[in-house]
Enzyme design. Structure first.
Site, PDB file in Angstrom:
ATOM      1  N   GLY A  56      -2.583   1.540   3.156  1.00  0.00           N
ATOM      2  CA  GLY A  56      -3.815   0.761   3.268  1.00  0.00           C
ATOM      3  C   GLY A  56      -4.292   0.806   4.703  1.00  0.00           C
ATOM      4  N   CYS A  83       3.730   3.882   3.915  1.00  0.00           N
ATOM      5  CA  CYS A  83       2.826   3.661   5.055  1.00  0.00           C
ATOM      6  C   CYS A  83       2.586   2.148   5.264  1.00  0.00           C
ATOM      7  CB  CYS A  83       1.530   4.439   4.858  1.00  0.00           C
ATOM      8  SG  CYS A  83       0.619   4.627   6.388  1.00  0.00           S
ATOM      9  N   TYR A  84       1.377   1.645   5.025  1.00  0.00           N
ATOM     10  CA  TYR A  84       1.154   0.200   5.166  1.00  0.00           C
ATOM     11  C   TYR A  84       2.169  -0.578   4.328  1.00  0.00           C
ATOM     12  CZ  TYR A  84      -1.023  -4.402   4.787  1.00  0.00           C
ATOM     13  OH  TYR A  84      -1.249  -5.754   4.816  1.00  0.00           O
ATOM     14  N   HIS A 173       3.208   9.959   3.777  1.00  0.00           N
ATOM     15  CA  HIS A 173       2.695   9.888   2.404  1.00  0.00           C
ATOM     16  C   HIS A 173       3.384  10.933   1.523  1.00  0.00           C
ATOM     17  CE1 HIS A 173      -0.543   6.976   3.013  1.00  0.00           C
ATOM     18  NE2 HIS A 173      -0.531   7.446   4.246  1.00  0.00           N
ATOM     19  N   GLU A 175       3.150  11.280  -1.531  1.00  0.00           N
ATOM     20  CA  GLU A 175       2.310  11.636  -2.690  1.00  0.00           C
ATOM     21  C   GLU A 175       1.365  12.803  -2.426  1.00  0.00           C
ATOM     22  OE1 GLU A 175       2.123   9.039  -0.764  1.00  0.00           O
ATOM     23  OE2 GLU A 175       0.089   8.277  -0.509  1.00  0.00           O
ATOM     24  N   ASP A 231     -13.339  18.266 -20.991  1.00  0.00           N
ATOM     25  CA  ASP A 231     -13.296  16.807 -20.914  1.00  0.00           C
ATOM     26  C   ASP A 231     -13.984  16.147 -22.105  1.00  0.00           C
ATOM     27  OD1 ASP A 231     -12.144  17.446 -18.542  1.00  0.00           O
ATOM     28  OD2 ASP A 231     -13.915  17.011 -17.332  1.00  0.00           O
ATOM     29  N   LYS A 370      -7.223  16.745 -14.409  1.00  0.00           N
ATOM     30  CA  LYS A 370      -7.525  17.840 -15.332  1.00  0.00           C
ATOM     31  C   LYS A 370      -6.310  18.314 -16.141  1.00  0.00           C
ATOM     32  CE  LYS A 370     -11.088  20.166 -16.479  1.00  0.00           C
ATOM     33  NZ  LYS A 370     -12.463  19.663 -16.490  1.00  0.00           N
TER      34      LYS A 370
END
Ligand code: XMP
Length: 514
Positions: A56, A83-84, A173, A175, A231, A370
């Site tokens: 954040g 992180c935060y 991070h 991710e 989609d 996707k």
């Protein structure tokens, strides 16, 4: 979520929060992203097997910075702070977080990081690798019980762990793709630390979504915009499965489709048990687009016209309660959700007019990436050729004819685009690229054909290789294939006398030209 283990992602406002969710789900563990204000009672009721605090933009020592109920640390479940989230954990449990002094522990970007592989978070992984850092604060003192399990040259507290209580924190991070083995660190958190069983699959997503859609829709009528792309096709199949004949799929043939696409879509969906309406709206779209050159104006016009057509179709059907859209997560991000900059207003999100004559819009794929959508399509029994179809933008060829759009230019582009796709298929290259198409530029140049001078359009070929469509690399198509495409197009398609191949990646370019 019924019958599934849950990882709770507590959202502190970071930019990669949805990406964390995606990574967790990729490891077959269900997760939900909830705001940091979620109460401890609500968290208990959800019964998560682990909690991840996101990053954040704030500083934990600011009084107004977002904080969760400290009782989460007494639930007896593992917590991973990113992180935060890591700083918040340190701050809450008695550590000390300060603003990093300039040039010491403030880090942004790719950073070489060293890990203690006896820590469960890093078990089985290399002892060093690049991690993606983005922090201006620094953990000057870690709380009691925590060990330092990762460091960088500047920062001794890149990763901390209290293995007894199951609390882990990382400054970087894991991710994002830039962090080497980041996804495996998350996997270790899920499987080594939270003892996940891996009971989340797209089959479950399908079943849960069907149930949720049924509950929401009740006996209402549903209208879906079917474009034939992955989609909207997957959304159609999902809705058809959920509410069957309450569903009407409207396929707006706006005249901006690829060659034969309208007929193909009609044929592919003929067997499904819902009402299929094909509206021939070519004239209508072309007259509204006449003389419009500016890309954003074209997108807005096409988006609005779509909605008008749906409204009209809706009225013909009688009362329509829900409009379904196949919006997926990258569209949401790129259309400038929150404060992110608007790059292009994708017609199925940002271009929606303020007033839409339906009770509500349902977006059943809004949180899916996707690859997840394709997987869901397979679960729903859609044929592979449809599931693997390359994406096609809502505004269609309207944004691939640069500048003014006319029927003649569209026909020219359709032929050229068809030849390009045909040659790629014949060369067996479809699996090596994720999106490939032709663009009719509005540039003309001099050529020579036979003995005569020509003054015709330049066609651009575009092909990208990507996993998330948010970044992309241009595809290295073999020269001989490009040559065949070029020779065929200039010979077979009128009004094109020059072919160029687009060799820019995204960023700095985007995939489409407009
Ligand atoms: P860009 O050009 O933004 O495209 O790099 C990223 C992906 O999105 C597709 N695209 C759209 N899809 N409505 C859509 O549904 C739109 O308005 C739209 N514009 C771009 C594009 O084809 C690529 O796959």
């Amino acid at each position: 979520m019924d019958n599934h283990q849950l990882i709770l992602v507590l959202d502190f406002g970071g930019q990669y929060n949805q990406l964390i969710a995606r990574r967790v789900r990729e490891h077959n563990v269900y997760c939900e992203v909830k705001p940091y204000q979620t109460t401890i009672e609500e968290i208990r009721a959800m019964d998560p097997i682990g909690i991840i605090f996101t990053g954040g933009p704030n500083s934990v020592y600011d009084e107004k910075s977002p904080k969760c109920d400290p009782a989460v640390f007494e639930l007896g479940i593992p917590v991973l702070g990113i992180c935060y989230g890591c700083q918040l954990m340190a701050h809450t449990l008695g550590g000390e977080v300060t603003a990093a002094q300039a040039d010491t522990a403030r880090e942004y970007g790719k950073t070489e990081t060293f890990y203690n592989t006896s820590c469960k978070l890093f078990r089985g992984l290399p002892e060093k690798g690049i991690s993606w850092m983005s922090h201006g604060d620094y953990m000057a003192k870690v709380p009691e019980g925590f060990a330092l399990v990762g460091h960088t040259e500047m920062c001794p507290t890149a990763a901390i762990a209290d293995e007894v209580r199951g609390f882990y924190g990382v400054q970087y991070h894991p991710e994002v793709n830039h962090t080497e083995n980041g996804s495996l660190m998350l996997k270790n958190f899920l499987y080594e630390i939270c003892h996940a069983k891996g009971d989340w699959t797209m089959e479950d997503y399908k079943n849960t979504s069907i149930k949720a859609i049924r509950e929401k829709v009740g006996s209402g009528k549903v209208l879906l915009a079917l474009s034939g792309g992955v989609d909207s096709s997957v959304a159609a199949a999902l809705l058809a499965e959920a509410v069957g004949d309450q569903l009407t799929c409207v396929f707006v043939d706006h005249g901006l489709m690829r060659k034969d696409e309208g007929d193909e879509v009609e044929a592919a969906f003929a067997k499904w048990k819902f009402h299929f309406v094909r509206v021939d709206a070519e004239q209508r779209f072309l007259s509204r687009l006449a003389g419009v050159e500016e890309p954003e104006s074209k997108r807005k016009i096409i988006g609005e016209e779509f909605i008008r057509v749906f409204e009209e179709e809706g009225k013909k059907i009688g009362k329509v309660d829900y409009l379904v859209q196949g919006t997926i997560y990258p569209d949401v991000i790129e259309s400038g959700a929150g404060d992110a900059a608007v790059i292009k207003s994708h017609h199925n999100v940002g271009g929606l007019p303020d007033f839409v004559d339906f009770k509500e819009i349902i977006e059943p794929l809004r949180l899916l990436f996707k690859d997840e959508v394709r997987q869901l399509g397979r679960e729903l029994g859609l044929p592979e050729y449809l599931v693997m179809r390359q994406p096609f933008p809502g505004p269609g060829l309207g944004i691939r004819v640069i500048g003014d759009v006319t029927k003649e230019k569209l026909d020219t582009l359709r032929e050229a685009d068809f030849i390009f796709r045909d040659e790629i298929a014949k060369a067996g290259l479809t699996q090596t690229m994720n999106q490939y198409f032709a663009v009719l530029t509005n540039m003309r140049s001099v050529g020579v054909m036979g003995d005569g001078r020509t003054y015709d359009y330049t066609l651009a070929l575009r092909s990208v290789t990507t996993t998330d469509f948010m970044t992309a690399d241009w595809t290295r198509i073999p020269y001989e294939v490009l040559d065949r495409v070029s020779v065929r197009i200039v010979n077979e398609v009128k009004h094109i006398n020059r072919i160029v191949y687009d060799i820019t990646s995204k960023p700095p370019a985007t995939i489409e030209w407009e």
